[in-house]
Design an enzyme around this catalytic site. Structure first.
Site, PDB file in Angstrom:
ATOM      1  N   HIS A   1     -62.084-105.366 -44.590  1.00  0.00           N
ATOM      2  CA  HIS A   1     -62.040-105.162 -43.138  1.00  0.00           C
ATOM      3  C   HIS A   1     -62.540-103.782 -42.720  1.00  0.00           C
ATOM      4  O   HIS A   1     -62.824-103.555 -41.552  1.00  0.00           O
ATOM      5  CB  HIS A   1     -60.602-105.334 -42.643  1.00  0.00           C
ATOM      6  CG  HIS A   1     -59.955-106.585 -43.132  1.00  0.00           C
ATOM      7  ND1 HIS A   1     -59.193-106.640 -44.283  1.00  0.00           N
ATOM      8  CD2 HIS A   1     -59.993-107.848 -42.660  1.00  0.00           C
ATOM      9  CE1 HIS A   1     -58.771-107.875 -44.474  1.00  0.00           C
ATOM     10  NE2 HIS A   1     -59.246-108.637 -43.528  1.00  0.00           N
TER      11      HIS A   1
ATOM     12  N   HIS B   1     -56.351-105.934 -34.869  1.00  0.00           N
ATOM     13  CA  HIS B   1     -56.918-106.513 -36.091  1.00  0.00           C
ATOM     14  C   HIS B   1     -57.405-105.365 -36.986  1.00  0.00           C
ATOM     15  O   HIS B   1     -57.970-104.376 -36.489  1.00  0.00           O
ATOM     16  CB  HIS B   1     -58.091-107.431 -35.742  1.00  0.00           C
ATOM     17  CG  HIS B   1     -58.611-108.216 -36.908  1.00  0.00           C
ATOM     18  ND1 HIS B   1     -59.476-107.672 -37.837  1.00  0.00           N
ATOM     19  CD2 HIS B   1     -58.380-109.485 -37.308  1.00  0.00           C
ATOM     20  CE1 HIS B   1     -59.749-108.590 -38.747  1.00  0.00           C
ATOM     21  NE2 HIS B   1     -59.097-109.698 -38.453  1.00  0.00           N
TER      22      HIS B   1
ATOM     23  N   ASN C   1     -60.723-115.676 -38.377  1.00  0.00           N
ATOM     24  CA  ASN C   1     -61.779-116.691 -38.326  1.00  0.00           C
ATOM     25  C   ASN C   1     -61.221-118.089 -38.596  1.00  0.00           C
ATOM     26  O   ASN C   1     -61.723-119.073 -38.055  1.00  0.00           O
ATOM     27  CB  ASN C   1     -62.914-116.328 -39.276  1.00  0.00           C
ATOM     28  CG  ASN C   1     -62.562-116.514 -40.728  1.00  0.00           C
ATOM     29  OD1 ASN C   1     -62.726-117.601 -41.270  1.00  0.00           O
ATOM     30  ND2 ASN C   1     -62.077-115.465 -41.397  1.00  0.00           N
TER      31      ASN C   1
ATOM     32  N   GLU D   1     -59.938-104.935 -38.849  1.00  0.00           N
ATOM     33  CA  GLU D   1     -61.353-104.571 -38.692  1.00  0.00           C
ATOM     34  C   GLU D   1     -61.569-103.752 -37.428  1.00  0.00           C
ATOM     35  O   GLU D   1     -62.335-102.775 -37.431  1.00  0.00           O
ATOM     36  CB  GLU D   1     -62.230-105.827 -38.657  1.00  0.00           C
ATOM     37  CG  GLU D   1     -63.709-105.473 -38.498  1.00  0.00           C
ATOM     38  CD  GLU D   1     -64.598-106.679 -38.266  1.00  0.00           C
ATOM     39  OE1 GLU D   1     -64.314-107.757 -38.834  1.00  0.00           O
ATOM     40  OE2 GLU D   1     -65.574-106.540 -37.507  1.00  0.00           O
TER      41      GLU D   1
END
Length: 308
Positions: A74, A124, A224, A126
């Site tokens: 990430h 998140h 995802n 990332e």
């Protein structure tokens, strides 16, 4: 019961590279190898690597001095890199090259004097890493309403970058809203958005035209994978996210003649096989793989591991 498998599904090149970095590090340097955050968002993958000697931590303060350390796919903030440098930790960076590309895009926009807007999900890993890699204030938006709420003057030069686990389809309306809001705006070519995310979302749409139920194999904290389930639901097919066959509820299949299976980018094929075997125990099945894209992209490993 007929089972259709989406194509492509499961591991992408960035995930394969990240897992291989940990495995090769264990082979080359010996256990333990410390990994900051889950290398990818999948419990099966994490537990498999733990069994081989990887230790997963959330902060570098949990890593002993001198211990081999791996950054997850990430990406991490610059402050994390600086902390590792200050402590002299040997580091292998498993950040997905597409995430690194987003970091570089953001820096270029800042260098040009543009205010950067990041399309992504706050919190998140990332997104946190990208916020920490791009200097200057960054504004996060994850909806058209967020675009409307931005307090940036409409004539200020701006640019946008995107979380890689969002697809062209996910970002299209937000990007349109940004263009409508700002007179001087730049952004990356849509071809720069993660190919794997787009391919898996297109494949689940193809799958949805054929099946009564969709099973998405993936972790609950996988962005995802959750999006794949949402797409199935949006197009009107009952869709469920499951980590493996043990989470399959036979009631979901009542009256269903066809079942579609796909998997998020961090879910290994062995878990898809596990779901199929669970379905076999319920009744006879036939399994077909839908025609779809064959992904051939490979990312290089860090140079220090290629000689293993």
């Amino acid at each position: 019961m007929e089972i259709y498998l989406a194509q492509p599904r499961g591991f992408c090149a960035g995930v394969i590279r990240a897992i291989e970095i940990v495995e090769r590090a264990l082979e080359r340097y010996g256990a333990p190898v410390y990994v900051r955050h889950e290398i990818v968002h999948n419990k099966h993958v994490v537990e498999t690597l733990k069994a081989k000697g990887a230790i997963f931590v959330e902060e570098l303060s949990e890593v002993p001095d001198g211990a081999m350390t791996v950054f997850s796919a990430h990406g991490v903030a610059r402050t994390v890199e600086e902390e590792a440098e200050a402590r002299g930790l040997p580091v292998l960076d498993a950040t997905c090259p597409l995430v690194t590309k987003v970091h570089n895009q953001g820096r270029r926009y800042v260098a040009k004097g543009r205010t950067v807007i990041l399309i992504g999900h706050a919190g998140h890993p990332e997104v946190d890493g990208t916020l920490g890699q791009v200097p200057g204030p960054i504004h996060i938006v994850q909806s058209i309403a967020d675009v409307a709420a931005l307090t940036i003057p409409m004539d200020q030069p701006v640019a946008y970058i995107t979380q890689t686990t969002l697809s062209v389809d996910d970002t299209r309306d937000i990007i349109s809203a940004l263009h409508a809001r700002f007179s001087d705006i730049q952004g990356p070519d849509t071809r720069d958005i993660c190919y794997a995310t787009q391919n898996r979302q297109s494949a689940v749409r193809d799958l949805s035209r054929l099946v009564d139920v969709i099973l998405v194999v993936g972790a609950a904290n996988s962005s995802n994978s959750n999006r794949l389930r949402e797409i199935g639901t949006e197009v009107g097919v009952a869709s469920y996210l499951i980590a493996d066959g043990s989470q399959l509820d036979p009631e979901w299949l009542r009256g269903a003649r066809t079942v579609g299976i796909t998997a998020g980018a961090s879910a290994p094929e062995v878990l898809v096989d596990d779901v199929i075997e669970t379905l076999r125990r319920i009744g006879p099945v036939s399994v077909s793989v839908l025609p779809g894209l064959e992904e051939t992209i490979e990312f290089r490993l860090p140079a220090e591991l290629t000689a293993v």
